[in-house]
Design a protein around this motif. Structure first.
Motif, short mmCIF file in Angstrom:
data_model
loop_
_atom_site.label_atom_id
_atom_site.label_comp_id
_atom_site.label_asym_id
_atom_site.label_seq_id
_atom_site.Cartn_x
_atom_site.Cartn_y
_atom_site.Cartn_z
N ALA A 190 74.43 93.82 51.11
CA ALA A 190 75.81 94.15 51.60
C ALA A 190 75.95 93.53 52.95
N PRO A 191 76.08 92.36 52.96
CA PRO A 191 76.12 91.54 54.28
C PRO A 191 77.37 91.84 55.01
N ASP A 192 78.43 92.24 54.47
CA ASP A 192 79.83 92.71 55.10
C ASP A 192 80.26 93.87 54.82
N ALA A 193 81.52 94.25 55.40
CA ALA A 193 81.88 95.48 55.30
C ALA A 193 82.63 95.63 53.84
N ALA A 194 83.29 94.66 53.20
CA ALA A 194 83.75 94.80 52.12
C ALA A 194 82.78 94.95 50.87
N THR A 195 81.67 94.39 51.05
CA THR A 195 80.61 94.74 50.20
C THR A 195 80.11 96.23 50.03
N LEU A 196 80.08 96.55 51.31
CA LEU A 196 79.61 98.03 51.71
C LEU A 196 80.72 98.86 51.06
N ALA A 197 81.91 98.56 51.34
CA ALA A 197 82.86 99.68 50.85
C ALA A 197 83.03 99.68 49.30
N ALA A 198 82.69 98.70 48.49
CA ALA A 198 82.80 98.52 47.21
C ALA A 198 81.69 99.10 46.58
N ALA A 213 85.07 101.04 56.40
CA ALA A 213 83.83 100.44 56.51
C ALA A 213 83.53 99.39 57.40
N GLY A 214 84.56 98.77 58.01
CA GLY A 214 84.71 98.00 59.16
C GLY A 214 83.63 98.23 60.15
N PRO A 215 84.24 99.46 60.99
CA PRO A 215 83.33 100.14 62.02
C PRO A 215 82.13 100.56 61.57
N VAL A 216 82.15 101.36 60.65
CA VAL A 216 80.86 101.82 59.89
C VAL A 216 79.65 100.75 59.72
N HIS A 217 79.95 99.49 59.12
CA HIS A 217 78.98 98.60 58.91
C HIS A 217 78.52 98.01 60.24
N ALA A 218 79.63 97.77 61.38
CA ALA A 218 79.21 97.14 62.59
C ALA A 218 78.15 98.23 63.27
N ASP A 257 66.34 94.12 41.89
CA ASP A 257 67.51 93.32 42.01
C ASP A 257 68.86 93.96 42.60
N ARG A 258 69.83 93.18 42.70
CA ARG A 258 70.71 93.83 43.59
C ARG A 258 71.54 95.07 42.74
N ALA A 259 71.80 95.07 41.55
CA ALA A 259 72.34 96.19 40.75
C ALA A 259 71.45 97.47 41.07
N GLN A 260 70.02 97.12 41.02
CA GLN A 260 69.21 98.24 41.33
C GLN A 260 69.12 99.09 42.53
N VAL A 261 69.27 97.99 43.58
CA VAL A 261 69.24 98.37 44.84
C VAL A 261 70.77 99.16 45.20
N HIS A 262 71.86 98.64 44.52
CA HIS A 262 73.22 99.18 44.81
C HIS A 262 73.27 100.60 44.01
N HIS A 295 66.48 103.27 52.73
CA HIS A 295 67.58 104.41 52.77
C HIS A 295 68.29 104.39 53.98
N LEU A 296 67.55 103.74 55.18
CA LEU A 296 68.45 103.72 56.30
C LEU A 296 69.81 103.30 56.33
N PRO A 297 70.01 102.07 55.76
CA PRO A 297 71.66 101.82 55.75
C PRO A 297 72.51 102.76 54.92
N THR A 298 72.04 103.47 53.88
CA THR A 298 72.99 104.42 53.48
C THR A 298 72.91 105.99 54.37
N ARG A 299 71.81 105.99 54.91
CA ARG A 299 71.80 107.40 55.57
C ARG A 299 72.82 106.99 56.74
N TYR A 300 72.83 106.00 57.53
CA TYR A 300 73.87 105.72 58.63
C TYR A 300 75.37 105.23 58.11
N ALA A 301 75.14 104.98 56.94
CA ALA A 301 76.63 104.79 56.39
C ALA A 301 77.20 106.27 56.16
#
Length: 425
Positions: free
Chosen positions: A74-82, A91-96, A313-318, A346-352
């Motif tokens: 999830a290198p950018d906010a758009a991917t994280l949002a999706a 998602a913009g300020p959350v990702h940053a 893989d990416r699908a499993q991570v997502h 778990h840290l990225p989704t905890r903070y997201a």
């Protein structure tokens, strides 16, 4: 009717004094048992790392591993949002902010584990690990310490059951003694007592803390501890009585929080492994009992964890991220503001989840507080209790880095000191 159209009273001062004398013990009991929230920062999570694995670089390494996973999937906010179904503008300020968090303070609360994550070792091995844990914690809290440091840190000892009791007490003694030899008990110290079944085990822990304080000349009550709720007996006793409030009372004012143990508790209820989860009805019942028992006592709550980790893989991570994110969101909505994280992924989704929770409600909470302070009415007529909750919500967002003081002041017209006052801190 008295002259001038005023209405007199019928009860004399003796009645009022009698009522006051009657309720004096109740007043004292309410003040003792229900002092309210301590008004300090609560970590959003606890990270458990086995005592034989933890190193001086563990916190930094968790942040780096989480950041690398974020960059890969999830290198950018758009991917994280999706991936998480999040509004793109949010998602913009959350990702940053979560990316900054992974560099600055990736782990808010670190627990060096001498229990399930560590297992049974030789006495010499655990002795050495206890001494090393004290050295690591002392170094983490030392002034000028290098690298990101946790806000809270400590150990989870073995429980008070007969088979491991002496070993757990020795590890606790070695750890606390090592901290004192290294310069003193840090303000961020946390101790965790697992697998409690009877209030007497909590009383025993309180007595150990008391005796250690006496032995080392510490202030009475200096050492507190968390109680893990991992057994059915910690919710409902053999006599059919609810147990959690008795556990809090048995701690004699030393209990700082209650932590729900997802997998041990589920297993003790007979839930099969495939269905052991934070959102199982058995888990919801236990946590509801914990929540009511702890309300107003100053003892805080922590939810448990998921054992589904974002690897492959990416699908499993997502898929794993979506699950973890939804569970954290669910906990936050139910006022469990802390949980366990078992893996750096778990840290990225905890903070997201945490950051989105506070950012999406910031403006509405600020506007309601502004209306309350200004007595301006508005769509919702809030009461003092709600004002406390609204200010507490914004303060939690500030504490974890989801919000900053300038934007909170912009939407509410209030600074940190005014929010503290409204929250009763």
């Amino acid at each position: 009717m008295a002259q001038g159209g005023t209405v007199g009273t019928s009860l004399d001062s003796g009645v009022l004094e009698g009522v006051s004398r009657l309720l004096e013990p109740v007043d004292a009991e309410l003040a003792r048992r229900y002092p309210g929230d301590p008004g300090t920062r609560q970590p959003v999570h606890t990270v458990y790392v086995p005592a034989d694995v933890v190193t001086p670089g563990t916190v930094r390494e968790w942040g780096e591993a989480a950041g690398a996973l974020l960059d890969a999937h999830a290198p950018d906010a758009a991917t994280l949002a999706a991936v998480l179904g999040m509004d793109e503008e949010l998602a913009g300020p959350v990702h940053a902010r979560l990316r900054d968090k992974l560099r600055r303070e990736p782990v808010e609360d670190l627990r060096i584990d001498f229990e399930d994550g560590y297992g049974i070792r030789s006495d010499d091995e655990e002795d050495a690990a206890a001494v090393r844990a004290a050295e690591l914690i002392a170094a983490a809290f030392a002034e000028g310490a290098e690298g990101p440091a946790p806000f809270r840190a400590g150990i989870r000892m073995k429980c008070m059951e007969a088979a491991v009791r002496d070993r757990g007490i020795r590890t606790l003694d070695l750890f606390l003694t090592g901290l004192l030899e290294a310069g003193g008990l840090p303000d961020g110290l946390v101790l965790t007592l697992p697998k409690v079944t009877y209030p007497e085990q909590v009383t025993a822990m309180a007595r150990l803390c008391e005796e250690f304080e006496k032995a080392r000349g510490l202030d009475a009550g200096r050492i507190g501890f968390e109680i893990q709720i991992e057994t059915t007996q910690s919710i409902l006793g053999a006599d059919g009585r609810a147990t959690v409030a008795r556990l809090i009372d048995a701690a004699e004012g030393r209990a700082t929080s209650l932590h729900y143990g997802t997998f041990d508790y589920s297993a003790s209820c007979g839930v099969s492994a495939a269905y052991q989860a934070m959102d199982h009805p058995a888990a919801d019942h236990a946590k509801a009992v914990m929540q009511v028992a702890a309300a107003g006592t100053g003892v805080r709550l922590s939810d448990g964890s998921t054992n589904i980790v974002p690897t492959g893989d990416r699908a499993q991570v997502h898929d794993a991220w979506r699950l973890h994110h939804s569970l954290v969101r669910r906990s936050l909505a139910r006022a469990y503001y802390q949980g366990w994280d078992m893996h750096p992924g778990h840290l990225p989704t905890r903070y997201a989840a945490v950051y989105a929770f506070y950012r999406e409600g910031m403006r509405r909470a600020g506007e309601r507080l502004a209306a309350y302070v200004g007595q301006a009415g508005g769509e919702v007529m809030d009461e003092p209790a709600t004002a406390r909750a609204l200010s507490g919500y914004l303060l939690r967002g500030l504490d974890c880095g989801a919000l900053d003081a300038a934007e909170v002041a912009e939407v509410s017209g209030l600074d940190r000191a005014e929010l503290d006052r409204l929250a009763g801190r």
